[in-house]
Design a protein around this motif. Structure first.
Motif, PDB file in Angstrom:
ATOM      1  N   ASN A 220       8.364  10.217 -14.792  1.00  0.00           N
ATOM      2  CA  ASN A 220       9.712  10.675 -15.114  1.00  0.00           C
ATOM      3  C   ASN A 220       9.621  11.883 -16.036  1.00  0.00           C
ATOM      4  O   ASN A 220       8.800  11.921 -16.964  1.00  0.00           O
ATOM      5  CB  ASN A 220      10.517   9.578 -15.810  1.00  0.00           C
ATOM      6  N   CYS A 221      10.473  12.869 -15.767  1.00  0.00           N
ATOM      7  CA  CYS A 221      10.545  14.053 -16.621  1.00  0.00           C
ATOM      8  C   CYS A 221      11.715  13.888 -17.581  1.00  0.00           C
ATOM      9  O   CYS A 221      12.877  13.781 -17.147  1.00  0.00           O
ATOM     10  CB  CYS A 221      10.724  15.318 -15.785  1.00  0.00           C
ATOM     11  N   LEU A 222      11.429  13.818 -18.846  1.00  0.00           N
ATOM     12  CA  LEU A 222      12.454  13.637 -19.870  1.00  0.00           C
ATOM     13  C   LEU A 222      12.914  14.990 -20.406  1.00  0.00           C
ATOM     14  O   LEU A 222      12.369  16.047 -20.053  1.00  0.00           O
ATOM     15  CB  LEU A 222      11.892  12.771 -21.004  1.00  0.00           C
ATOM     16  N   GLU A 223      13.918  14.942 -21.234  1.00  0.00           N
ATOM     17  CA  GLU A 223      14.426  16.171 -21.841  1.00  0.00           C
ATOM     18  C   GLU A 223      13.335  16.819 -22.689  1.00  0.00           C
ATOM     19  O   GLU A 223      12.556  16.131 -23.358  1.00  0.00           O
ATOM     20  CB  GLU A 223      15.643  15.860 -22.703  1.00  0.00           C
ATOM     21  N   GLY A 224      13.305  18.110 -22.659  1.00  0.00           N
ATOM     22  CA  GLY A 224      12.288  18.837 -23.391  1.00  0.00           C
ATOM     23  C   GLY A 224      10.988  18.974 -22.647  1.00  0.00           C
ATOM     24  O   GLY A 224       9.990  19.463 -23.200  1.00  0.00           O
TER      25      GLY A 224
ATOM     26  N   HIS B 178       0.814  -1.212   0.000  1.00  0.00           N
ATOM     27  CA  HIS B 178       0.000   0.000   0.000  1.00  0.00           C
ATOM     28  C   HIS B 178       0.850   1.266   0.000  1.00  0.00           C
ATOM     29  O   HIS B 178       0.363   2.331  -0.397  1.00  0.00           O
ATOM     30  CB  HIS B 178      -0.934   0.007   1.212  1.00  0.00           C
ATOM     31  N   HIS B 179       2.086   1.170   0.450  1.00  0.00           N
ATOM     32  CA  HIS B 179       2.956   2.345   0.494  1.00  0.00           C
ATOM     33  C   HIS B 179       3.552   2.668  -0.872  1.00  0.00           C
ATOM     34  O   HIS B 179       4.092   3.754  -1.074  1.00  0.00           O
ATOM     35  CB  HIS B 179       4.081   2.119   1.501  1.00  0.00           C
ATOM     36  N   VAL B 180       3.458   1.730  -1.825  1.00  0.00           N
ATOM     37  CA  VAL B 180       4.039   1.930  -3.155  1.00  0.00           C
ATOM     38  C   VAL B 180       3.019   2.608  -4.063  1.00  0.00           C
ATOM     39  O   VAL B 180       1.867   2.173  -4.165  1.00  0.00           O
ATOM     40  CB  VAL B 180       4.476   0.578  -3.766  1.00  0.00           C
TER      41      VAL B 180
ATOM     42  N   GLU C 270      15.662   7.115  -0.399  1.00  0.00           N
ATOM     43  CA  GLU C 270      16.295   5.990  -1.069  1.00  0.00           C
ATOM     44  C   GLU C 270      15.267   5.112  -1.777  1.00  0.00           C
ATOM     45  O   GLU C 270      15.532   4.590  -2.866  1.00  0.00           O
ATOM     46  CB  GLU C 270      17.084   5.163  -0.049  1.00  0.00           C
ATOM     47  N   GLN C 271      14.093   4.936  -1.163  1.00  0.00           N
ATOM     48  CA  GLN C 271      13.052   4.124  -1.787  1.00  0.00           C
ATOM     49  C   GLN C 271      12.616   4.713  -3.127  1.00  0.00           C
ATOM     50  O   GLN C 271      12.410   3.980  -4.102  1.00  0.00           O
ATOM     51  CB  GLN C 271      11.843   4.001  -0.854  1.00  0.00           C
ATOM     52  N   CYS C 272      12.485   6.018  -3.171  1.00  0.00           N
ATOM     53  CA  CYS C 272      11.982   6.673  -4.384  1.00  0.00           C
ATOM     54  C   CYS C 272      12.965   6.588  -5.550  1.00  0.00           C
ATOM     55  O   CYS C 272      12.594   6.852  -6.700  1.00  0.00           O
ATOM     56  CB  CYS C 272      11.642   8.131  -4.093  1.00  0.00           C
TER      57      CYS C 272
ATOM     58  N   LYS D 184      11.875  -3.130  -9.514  1.00  0.00           N
ATOM     59  CA  LYS D 184      12.000  -3.404  -8.085  1.00  0.00           C
ATOM     60  C   LYS D 184      11.331  -2.292  -7.290  1.00  0.00           C
ATOM     61  O   LYS D 184      11.492  -1.106  -7.611  1.00  0.00           O
ATOM     62  CB  LYS D 184      13.470  -3.529  -7.665  1.00  0.00           C
ATOM     63  N   VAL D 185      10.615  -2.678  -6.241  1.00  0.00           N
ATOM     64  CA  VAL D 185      10.031  -1.706  -5.310  1.00  0.00           C
ATOM     65  C   VAL D 185      10.370  -2.153  -3.892  1.00  0.00           C
ATOM     66  O   VAL D 185      10.643  -3.336  -3.648  1.00  0.00           O
ATOM     67  CB  VAL D 185       8.502  -1.597  -5.479  1.00  0.00           C
ATOM     68  N   CYS D 186      10.351  -1.210  -2.951  1.00  0.00           N
ATOM     69  CA  CYS D 186      10.681  -1.541  -1.559  1.00  0.00           C
ATOM     70  C   CYS D 186       9.518  -2.279  -0.901  1.00  0.00           C
ATOM     71  O   CYS D 186       8.348  -1.918  -1.083  1.00  0.00           O
ATOM     72  CB  CYS D 186      11.018  -0.283  -0.781  1.00  0.00           C
ATOM     73  N   LYS D 187       9.858  -3.291  -0.138  1.00  0.00           N
ATOM     74  CA  LYS D 187       8.847  -4.167   0.445  1.00  0.00           C
ATOM     75  C   LYS D 187       8.103  -3.510   1.591  1.00  0.00           C
ATOM     76  O   LYS D 187       6.912  -3.776   1.804  1.00  0.00           O
ATOM     77  CB  LYS D 187       9.513  -5.457   0.926  1.00  0.00           C
ATOM     78  N   TYR D 188       8.792  -2.659   2.384  1.00  0.00           N
ATOM     79  CA  TYR D 188       8.184  -2.058   3.571  1.00  0.00           C
ATOM     80  C   TYR D 188       8.132  -0.543   3.442  1.00  0.00           C
ATOM     81  O   TYR D 188       8.953   0.067   2.751  1.00  0.00           O
ATOM     82  CB  TYR D 188       8.952  -2.444   4.837  1.00  0.00           C
ATOM     83  N   ALA D 189       7.190   0.049   4.146  1.00  0.00           N
ATOM     84  CA  ALA D 189       7.074   1.507   4.171  1.00  0.00           C
ATOM     85  C   ALA D 189       8.267   2.121   4.891  1.00  0.00           C
ATOM     86  O   ALA D 189       8.837   1.520   5.809  1.00  0.00           O
ATOM     87  CB  ALA D 189       5.774   1.924   4.859  1.00  0.00           C
ATOM     88  N   ALA D 190       8.640   3.307   4.482  1.00  0.00           N
ATOM     89  CA  ALA D 190       9.788   3.998   5.079  1.00  0.00           C
ATOM     90  C   ALA D 190       9.467   4.446   6.491  1.00  0.00           C
ATOM     91  O   ALA D 190       8.357   4.915   6.772  1.00  0.00           O
ATOM     92  CB  ALA D 190      10.184   5.194   4.224  1.00  0.00           C
TER      93      ALA D 190
END
Length: 417
Positions: free
Chosen positions: A66-70, A58-60, A124-126, A110-116
């Motif tokens: 993502n902001c790309l060039e332009g 639920h924390h994910v 770091e999770q982000c 990959k995503v972090c398993k537990y909430a920060a």
């Protein structure tokens, strides 16, 4: 007491799970895909929420931006958890339909398993995938944080416990104060009573007693500024008492060296305070007898009579029994507290495992302590009993950080320098 002074006493929540270094956080694999048409994002998310909810994540956040060039924005969405074998053929059929309908190209992320637990963990999770972070509000069993008035009250009771720890003869011991937060009053207080004995007078400036010197844990704690061990300041006799939770088995090591002494390994400050609280309840509610206790006695004295009584109380006579109990005034079950339910306890030193478990059984609401217990601490230093899921009760734990100037004053008053 002014709020300025209270600001120097930070109150820190001690979570049930120890903080994990950002680079060591556990991760899980998910199947994600880029969304080529951003306007379809809400439709895709609603569909995925129905067919592949992220129950344990639920924390994910479901979408990564993502902001790309332009200035172009690229959106990616989590489709589902990745199959254990890593083969996309194991993706649920409904998710495959979404992939085909919107022409998505899946990939593994990959995503972090537990909430920060901290902002540092969250940052770091982000880096892997965005997660949510909420500043802790201590919302544990109805605890919703501290107002300015709450903070002042907490600091006041911790100061009370600190003074209590320095009032026990001529040594500093662990002290406990049980507080009813509704009346904002101390209902029980105690100091360590594991061991006490009479020894000859020690002159001012002399070394501390041999029992103190023989304990490496005590010596280490002196090196930490938190252990304010006192030498004798005069008087006909000296009463020595160890800080029990710092070294729960110290009494075993020292017992053989003492002849005229009293030993009781269970009388740590928290245990003695609990006993004092129970004695207070017995005085205030002398006529209370719980129904299960009465039934148990009847079973022993007359099983047949007990069975008849049980059958009778299964009917309409239950209300009459309740009225009979209530008619005893102080014996009213509804007015008698159950153990220490809803109460707070203030300890100078972090409790050991025995004391921490006793507080679980007593159903305390919050535990506050000033100094960590590096050798046997059960609420943050060595163990985190408050986060043990198998227990049937959990309390919130906080450490009240004592200002350096208070420590210095205490040391000065102890040494007489």
């Amino acid at each position: 007491m002014s709020s300025e002074n209270d600001d120097a006493w930070p109150i820190v929540h001690v979570p049930g799970r120890p903080p994990v270094p950002p680079e060591q956080q556990l991760t899980v694999n998910v199947v994600a895909a880029q969304i080529e048409q951003p306007k379809l994002t809400n439709t895709i998310i609603r569909r995925l929420s129905q067919i592949a909810p992220l129950e344990d994540l639920h924390h994910v956040k479901r979408v990564k931006k993502n902001c790309l060039e332009g200035g172009k924005i690229q959106l990616s969405v989590i489709l589902c958890l990745a199959p254990e074998n890593g083969d996309f053929d194991g993706i649920p059929c409904d998710v495959k339909d979404v992939i085909g309908s919107y022409q998505l190209s899946p990939f593994v992320a990959k995503v972090c398993k537990y909430a920060a637990l901290s902002k540092e963990e969250w940052v770091e999770q982000c880096k892997l995938w965005p997660t949510s972070y909420h500043q802790p509000t201590y919302n544990i069993s109805g605890i919703t944080g501290f107002s300015e008035e709450d903070s002042q009250s907490i600091v006041s009771f911790m100061k009370y416990a600190l003074e209590l720890s320095k009032s026990h003869g001529n040594v500093v011991v662990n002290a406990a104060a049980i507080v009813d937060p509704l009346s904002n009053q101390v209902i029980a207080k105690a100091c360590d009573e594991v061991c006490s004995w009479q020894t000859p007078k020690t002159e001012v400036g002399a070394e501390c007693s041999s029992s103190t010197k023989s304990s490496p844990e005590m010596t280490g704690c002196i090196e930490h500024e938190s252990c304010l061990q006192r030498c004798s300041s005069g008087g006909p006799q000296q009463v020595e008492t160890s800080i029990s939770c710092l070294h729960p088995r110290w009494w075993v090591d020292e017992q053989t060296h003492r002849i005229s002494s009293f030993w009781h390994p269970l009388r740590h400050a928290a245990i003695v305070a609990i006993e004092s609280s129970a004695a207070r309840d017995r005085r205030l509610f002398p006529d209370v007898r719980y129904r299960d206790e009465a039934t148990r006695e009847e079973c022993i004295l007359s099983p047949a009579k007990s069975q008849a009584k049980r059958q009778k109380t299964d009917g309409t006579d239950v209300d009459n029994d309740d009225k009979n109990y209530a008619s005893h005034g102080n014996g009213d079950l509804s007015s008698k507290p159950y153990l220490c339910t809803g109460n707070d306890i203030y300890l100078v030193w972090e409790p050991c495992t025995m004391c921490a478990m006793a507080l679980v059984h007593q159903r305390v609401r919050r535990v506050f302590y000033a100094f960590p217990n590096p050798s046997a601490g059960a609420l943050g230093s060595i163990h985190r009993l408050q986060g043990e899921k198998s227990l049937n009760h959990h309390y919130a734990v906080f450490r009240v950080l004592v200002p350096q100037d208070i420590l210095n004053k205490a040391k000065t008053s102890i040494t007489g320098s």
